[in-house]
Write a protein that holds these residues in place. Structure first.
Motif, PDB file in Angstrom:
ATOM      1  N   THR A   1       0.879  -1.223   0.036  1.00 13.17           N
ATOM      2  CA  THR A   1      -0.038   0.056  -0.230  1.00 13.17           C
ATOM      3  C   THR A   1       0.803   1.056   0.177  1.00 13.17           C
ATOM      4  OG1 THR A   1      -0.233   0.000   2.533  1.00 13.17           O
ATOM      5  CG2 THR A   1      -1.995  -1.072   1.030  1.00 13.17           C
ATOM      6  N   PRO A   2       0.424   2.417  -0.745  1.00 22.14           N
ATOM      7  CA  PRO A   2       1.128   3.733  -0.690  1.00 22.14           C
ATOM      8  C   PRO A   2       1.664   4.204   0.692  1.00 22.14           C
ATOM      9  CG  PRO A   2      -0.542   3.665  -2.001  1.00 22.14           C
ATOM     10  CD  PRO A   2      -0.881   2.541  -1.268  1.00 22.14           C
TER      11      PRO A   2
ATOM     12  N   ARG B   1       3.424   1.613  10.618  1.00 17.46           N
ATOM     13  CA  ARG B   1       4.343   1.340   9.303  1.00 17.46           C
ATOM     14  C   ARG B   1       5.676   1.824   9.625  1.00 17.46           C
ATOM     15  NH1 ARG B   1       2.317   1.631   3.622  1.00 17.46           N
ATOM     16  NH2 ARG B   1       4.176   1.679   2.135  1.00 17.46           N
TER      17      ARG B   1
END
Length: 468
Positions: free
Chosen positions: A40-41, A164
């Motif tokens: 995912t970005p 993240r």
């Protein structure tokens, strides 16, 4: 018996051995561990803006043990600095974002590694923002790497990315030079991990503003040790120096060392050489080029619009309104040309053209013409056939937060000529377009802009309401 085939095989083996020896000689930096990031970005993702460029974007984590350096001997303003390793065991874990052509046939062999700019508290890809059209168009691969502490702590605070970036860590900026070297080494040793099917032939470093200041120290003190990069683009540096390590402060007014073993291109805006005039003392030689682009600001309308696409989405910041419109001089065209010249320099040994410096008066200030625009320097068609006065700093009387104030000052300003002046300069639209085309063609001939950018610029001139 020696056959043509066996001779060819031996020649091929020799060539391969020489290539391996070259890579081995550049293996001074420690080895980084490369770990793919989530699909995912993440922060700063640009894939949505690629359009049909057929590029892929992927995030990676780089981790390992980093070295710190210290200066040795005299650290003079000539940039001929010596450095030694002070320690080798500082753990780090940081993020790099890779953008590359999907098709290996579209790859030109050059990887641009940007030292991401953290002036805003986040790692921003400023050189990508300026040069992305050429990178996408001409088949470069790009890596933006965060090598400074404030960039890591900045993205860790962003709630939308959860955990993240929770394990990322850069304890202090003294390891930034080594992390930057390790990034280049990883691109050589672990190209298949970072670049998929692409095989790099040359790796170029780039950095803007505070990154350019650190990259100057890197070029002078660390590149001679590590030999990690094949060329270096220093974009928008100030005259002050950045320390090599604890207790190793370098003098202000320093230039790039004249005996650099790899090509170094110093690209400066008018603002950069106004507030940091000592950088204009940088001499050109067989390995160093210094361009000063007339009428340009440190961060112009083009760059701020591009940065705003990402910063508005990820941190809620967009460029503010200032006292006047931001600088509209297309500095990005000169940067695209500089990257092309650097590519040719590192691959074929062809040095870029030498460009005149800004003209200065007896007090050292940059001279201005009758329109209020700078005299001398690299001349883009927009300053040769002007429709405005282009200032390198923008000011406002309102109360602004620091980041907004910085954008206003660094973003420069544009004061469009009044209708009667435009009519005097260019009686008809055809007159304006004709003069602009001639100036654009001259800029191409001098190597200041790329042909594709010339064509886009002429189209803008044709669409402009000049005269009003």
């Amino acid at each position: 018996m020696t056959t043509p085939l066996s001779h060819a095989l031996r020649q091929g083996a020799l060539a391969a051995a020489l290539i391996c020896a070259t890579w081995a000689s550049q293996a001074a930096a420690p080895t980084a561990t490369v770990t793919p990031g989530p699909a995912t970005p993440g922060f700063g993702a640009r894939a949505l803006f690629f359009g049909d460029a057929n590029f892929v974007e992927q995030e990676f984590f780089l981790s390992g043990q980093a070295r710190k350096f210290k200066g040795s001997g005299t650290l003079g303003s000539d940039g001929k600095w010596s450095a030694t390793v002070a320690s080798s065991n500082t753990p780090y874990n940081t993020v790099a974002i890779v953008r590359r052509p999907v098709d290996p046939a579209k790859f030109n062999g050059i990887v641009i590694v940007e030292w991401l700019n953290v002036s805003t508290g986040y790692p921003l890809d400023v050189d990508w923002g300026m040069a992305h059209e050429a990178i996408l168009r001409e088949g470069y691969a790009y890596v933006g790497v965060n090598v400074q502490k404030v960039g890591v702590t900045g993205v860790q605070k962003l709630k939308q990315f959860g955990d993240r970036y929770a394990n990322t860590s850069i304890p202090d900026d003294d390891i930034s030079y080594d992390v930057f070297s390790q990034t280049a080494q990883a691109l050589r040793d672990q190209a298949s991990e970072l670049l998929g099917p692409l095989k790099p032939t040359k790796i170029i470093a780039s950095g803007h503003s505070q990154s350019a200041m650190r990259l100057t120290t890197y070029a002078n003190a660390i590149q001679p040790l590590d030999k990690a990069y094949d060329g270096i683009l220093i974009h928008g540096r100030a005259g002050t120096g950045v320390r090599i390590g604890e207790g190793s402060t370098v003098p202000s007014g320093s230039v790039v060392r004249a005996d650099t073993q790899v090509p170094v291109f110093v690209l400066q805006s008018e603002m950069d050489v106004s507030f940091g005039p000592s950088t204009s003392k940088q001499p050109d030689n067989a390995k160093v080029r210094h361009w000063e682009v007339a009428g340009t600001s440190h961060a112009d309308q083009y760059l701020l619009d591009n940065i705003g696409e990402v910063s508005g989405r990820d941190v809620g910041w967009t460029p503010p309104g200032c006292g006047s419109p931001y600088n509209a001089m297309p500095f990005y065209m000169a940067q695209n040309a500089a990257i092309h010249h650097l590519k040719t320099w590192v691959t074929a040994g062809t040095a870029p053209p030498v460009a005149p410096r800004m003209a200065r008066d007896w007090l050292g200030f940059i001279k201005k013409d009758a329109h209020g625009n700078a005299v001398g320097g690299v001349r883009l068609p927009d300053i040769e056939v002007p429709i405005a006065k282009y200032g390198f700093a923008n000011f406002t009387t309102g109360s602004l937060a620091f980041l907004d104030l910085f954008a206003c000052v660094a973003g420069g300003n544009t004061t469009t000529f009044k209708a009667d002046k435009l009519k005097t300069l260019y009686p008809t639209h055809a007159d304006y377009v004709s003069l602009y085309k001639a100036a654009a063609d001259e800029a191409v001939a001098k190597g200041y802009i790329r042909p594709a950018d010339r064509d886009s610029a002429v189209k803008r001139a044709q669409a402009a309401a000049v005269p009003q």
